[in-house]
Design an enzyme around this catalytic site. Structure first.
Site, PDB file in Angstrom:
ATOM      1  N   ASP A   1      -2.704   1.305  11.298  1.00 48.69           N
ATOM      2  CA  ASP A   1      -3.722   0.295  10.647  1.00 48.69           C
ATOM      3  C   ASP A   1      -5.500   0.821  10.673  1.00 48.69           C
ATOM      4  O   ASP A   1      -5.971   0.816  10.824  1.00 48.69           O
ATOM      5  CB  ASP A   1      -3.990  -0.480  10.476  1.00 48.69           C
ATOM      6  CG  ASP A   1      -2.469  -1.404   9.533  1.00 48.69           C
ATOM      7  OD1 ASP A   1      -1.505  -2.499  10.104  1.00 48.69           O
ATOM      8  OD2 ASP A   1      -1.317  -0.282   9.194  1.00 48.69           O
TER       9      ASP A   1
ATOM     10  N   CYS B   1       0.668  -1.320  -0.108  1.00 48.04           N
ATOM     11  CA  CYS B   1       0.196   0.170  -0.149  1.00 48.04           C
ATOM     12  C   CYS B   1       0.749   0.945  -0.234  1.00 48.04           C
ATOM     13  O   CYS B   1       2.237   1.201   0.580  1.00 48.04           O
ATOM     14  CB  CYS B   1      -0.814  -0.643   1.149  1.00 48.04           C
ATOM     15  SG  CYS B   1      -2.066  -1.431   0.952  1.00 48.04           S
TER      16      CYS B   1
HETATM   17  C1  EPZ Z   1       3.781  -3.785   8.350  1.00 50.08           C
HETATM   18  O1  EPZ Z   1       4.723  -3.424   7.837  1.00 50.08           O
HETATM   19  C2  EPZ Z   1       2.994  -3.649   8.293  1.00 50.08           C
HETATM   20  N1  EPZ Z   1       2.394  -4.384   7.372  1.00 50.08           N
HETATM   21  C3  EPZ Z   1       1.572  -2.480   8.221  1.00 50.08           C
HETATM   22  O2  EPZ Z   1       0.079  -3.396   7.773  1.00 50.08           O
HETATM   23  C4  EPZ Z   1       1.580  -2.103   9.285  1.00 50.08           C
HETATM   24  O3  EPZ Z   1       0.690  -0.477   9.006  1.00 50.08           O
HETATM   25  C5  EPZ Z   1       3.270  -1.090   9.636  1.00 50.08           C
HETATM   26  O4  EPZ Z   1       3.744  -2.443  10.139  1.00 50.08           O
HETATM   27  C6  EPZ Z   1       2.673  -0.670  11.304  1.00 50.08           C
HETATM   28  O5  EPZ Z   1       2.885  -0.890  11.807  1.00 50.08           O
HETATM   29  C7  EPZ Z   1       2.451  -5.857   6.774  1.00 50.08           C
HETATM   30  O6  EPZ Z   1       2.911  -6.088   8.724  1.00 50.08           O
HETATM   31  C8  EPZ Z   1       2.342  -6.703   6.235  1.00 50.08           C
HETATM   32  P1  EPZ Z   1       7.315  -0.315   9.287  1.00 50.08           P
HETATM   33  P2  EPZ Z   1       6.429  -2.102   7.756  1.00 50.08           P
HETATM   34  O7  EPZ Z   1       9.139  -1.143   8.881  1.00 50.08           O
HETATM   35  O8  EPZ Z   1       7.060  -3.584   7.991  1.00 50.08           O
HETATM   36  C9  EPZ Z   1       9.349   3.774   8.553  1.00 50.08           C
HETATM   37  C10 EPZ Z   1      -1.487  -3.426   6.694  1.00 50.08           C
HETATM   38  O9  EPZ Z   1      -2.625  -2.230   6.452  1.00 50.08           O
HETATM   39  N2  EPZ Z   1      10.273   2.552   7.858  1.00 50.08           N
HETATM   40  O10 EPZ Z   1       6.937  -0.383  10.936  1.00 50.08           O
HETATM   41  O11 EPZ Z   1       6.295  -2.049   6.289  1.00 50.08           O
HETATM   42  C11 EPZ Z   1       8.060   3.322   7.067  1.00 50.08           C
HETATM   43  O12 EPZ Z   1       8.280   3.665   5.959  1.00 50.08           O
HETATM   44  C12 EPZ Z   1      -0.083  -2.477   6.253  1.00 50.08           C
HETATM   45  O13 EPZ Z   1      -1.978  -4.119   7.096  1.00 50.08           O
HETATM   46  C13 EPZ Z   1      12.143   3.722   7.235  1.00 50.08           C
HETATM   47  O14 EPZ Z   1      11.926   4.310   7.637  1.00 50.08           O
HETATM   48  O15 EPZ Z   1       6.292  -1.362   8.493  1.00 50.08           O
HETATM   49  C14 EPZ Z   1       6.982   3.955   7.929  1.00 50.08           C
HETATM   50  O16 EPZ Z   1       6.936   5.417   8.527  1.00 50.08           O
HETATM   51  C15 EPZ Z   1      -0.462  -1.706   6.163  1.00 50.08           C
HETATM   52  N3  EPZ Z   1      12.991   2.195   7.532  1.00 50.08           N
HETATM   53  C16 EPZ Z   1       7.611   3.252   9.656  1.00 50.08           C
HETATM   54  O17 EPZ Z   1       9.265   3.064   9.380  1.00 50.08           O
HETATM   55  C17 EPZ Z   1      12.718   0.740   7.380  1.00 50.08           C
HETATM   56  O18 EPZ Z   1      14.009   0.335   6.781  1.00 50.08           O
HETATM   57  C18 EPZ Z   1       6.707   1.927   9.763  1.00 50.08           C
HETATM   58  O19 EPZ Z   1       7.268   1.111   9.272  1.00 50.08           O
HETATM   59  C19 EPZ Z   1      11.910   0.710   7.631  1.00 50.08           C
HETATM   60  C20 EPZ Z   1      10.451   1.208   7.409  1.00 50.08           C
END
Ligand code: EPZ
Length: 419
Positions: A306, A116
């Protein structure tokens, strides 16, 4: 285009059972790549992201299938370490095959994940951590090539942000690595504890999952197991918000109260009655909704990002002024302009939305911009005056198994169609 036709109704009544969690099943399926044996998952949701994961395992040489709420994998023969771009782009959690492939094969040739569009969603923290563990990584024109000349080794990893995906990728890379890995600043989401529990059942040595310091002691082999995926707390939150908007009363089964507290607190303050008895939650709403002040999204155990679109839809009908602050993703308000088409009064500026509650939302032609925004529009349309046409529902199918049937079973008037 794929869509839902939704006729607004008054009151939802009945019982819903929550399926297994998408965001637990996806990392657990990636972890199967590390297992030298057969895996059987129960309560595995039938989602398009799960079927995409089956395709990825298949292209790596594994046997895998998902059918009738169960998932089977036998990854004893992993013959490849390259995942085609067209498969990597299908979802965000394809990024987890980086850690799993490095852990299993010592090399990985992938590209940037899809998922997404909630902002830039880089994977810099993932790559930083894997390099600390001995991976040599080159990135060019969107292609990521990883090798581990001396094999993966344990390391102390400091995450500057408690990234869910980065925490999961490190765990996947560390379970078969040489020595101990410690993750400081780890994400604490329950889905990480579920991944860790699955891996422990396969023989991994992981402690501290669910806290901000996770320790993994590498082992030489992981054996097969059977495992039940944890309940989907965001799907539960979705049904809670649909009820809050429509009114009536629901029993939602297969819930874990502690995981839903941030959402149930907000909905109780808005005017719902919520109580838990074991794994069953009872939620009802008989009086008009009222503003709850400010909702801020935070890493777990804070209010989950979420659920933010889902609660924004509820706040649109809460008498008074509400404020939503989205602290996790820089572009997670794409729902708001669609709610305005339905009569909501929402002003959005960067990561802040100011919502003036209205008495009614009205049926309109609206589009799902992402998974949870789409689900939020379903919740809004189910209780709106008149008929709504909702397009781009393939987003919704990524995270909900026949959402239209689940809500229809408790009184919603919703059917799948081409719009
Ligand atoms: C997981 O995504 C979930 N997806 C997301 O659910 C959820 O919103 C998110 O965690 C936060 O809880 C799955 O588990 C498949 P993050 P993820 O890495 O792992 C930044 C849904 O609707 N970041 O915790 O991608 C990133 O840009 C989905 O089910 C970096 O900057 O989330 C974001 O702003 C949507 N560098 C923040 O951290 C990185 O290397 C949180 O991302 C990694 C992340």
């Amino acid at each position: 285009m794929q869509g839902f036709l939704i006729e607004g109704t008054k009151e939802l009544k009945g019982e819903i059972r929550v399926s297994g969690a998408k965001n637990a099943a996806l990392p657990i399926i990636a972890a199967c790549l590390l297992v030298d044996g057969e895996v059987r998952l129960t309560d595995c949701p039938g989602l398009s992201d799960v079927y995409s994961s089956v395709r990825i395992l298949g292209c790596l040489g594994c046997k895998a299938k998902a059918v009738n709420g169960e998932f089977y994998a036998d990854c004893r023969d992993v013959s490849k370490d390259h995942i085609p771009d067209r498969l990597m782009r299908l979802m965000r959690s394809s990024s987890l095959y980086l850690g799993a492939l490095l852990g299993r094969k010592g090399s990985a040739y992938v590209s940037y994940p899809g998922g997404c569009e909630l902002g830039q969603r880089p994977i810099d923290l993932h790559l930083y951590a894997l390099e600390k563990m001995g991976a040599k990584i080159t990135e060019e024109h969107g292609v990521i090539e990883c090798t581990t000349p001396g094999g993966l080794h344990g390391a102390k990893i400091n995450l500057s942000f408690p990234s869910v995906g980065a925490t999961e990728n490190v765990i996947l890379a560390a379970v078969l690595a040489r020595g101990e890995t410690v993750i400081y600043g780890a994400a604490r989401e329950p889905e990480i504890a579920d991944l860790s529990e699955f891996l422990r059942k396969c023989g991994a040595k992981i402690t501290g999952d669910g806290t901000s310091t996770v320790r993994i002691e590498g082992v030489s082999r992981l054996h097969g197991c059977e495992y039940k995926v944890m309940p989907d707390r965001i799907a539960a939150a979705t049904y809670m918000c649909a009820l809050a908007l429509a009114g009536g009363g629901l029993c939602i089964d297969n819930c874990i109260e502690q995981q839903l507290t941030p959402v149930s607190n907000v909905l109780a303050e808005a005017g719902c009655d919520v109580y838990f008895s074991g794994s069953r939650m009872y939620i009802s709403r008989k009086k008009p909704l009222k503003s709850v002040g400010t909702v801020r999204t935070m890493p777990y155990p804070g209010f989950p990002t979420d659920a933010q679109p889902l609660v924004t839809a509820v706040l649109a009908k809460c008498r008074g002024t509400s404020i939503v602050v989205e602290n996790i993703f820089e572009n997670r308000f794409r729902l708001n302009s669609e709610l305005v088409r339905m009569g909501a009064d929402i002003k959005t500026e960067g990561r802040i939305a100011v919502i003036e509650g209205v008495n009614e939302l009205y049926g309109a032609r609206v589009m799902a911009a992402d998974l949870r925004a789409g689900a939020a529009l379903v919740c809004a349309a189910v209780s709106a005056e008149g008929v709504s046409e909702l397009g781009m529902t393939e987003y919704i199918d990524r995270g909900y198994e026949h959402l239209e049937d689940t809500l229809s079973s408790v009184g919603a008037k919703i059917r799948r169609c081409i719009i």
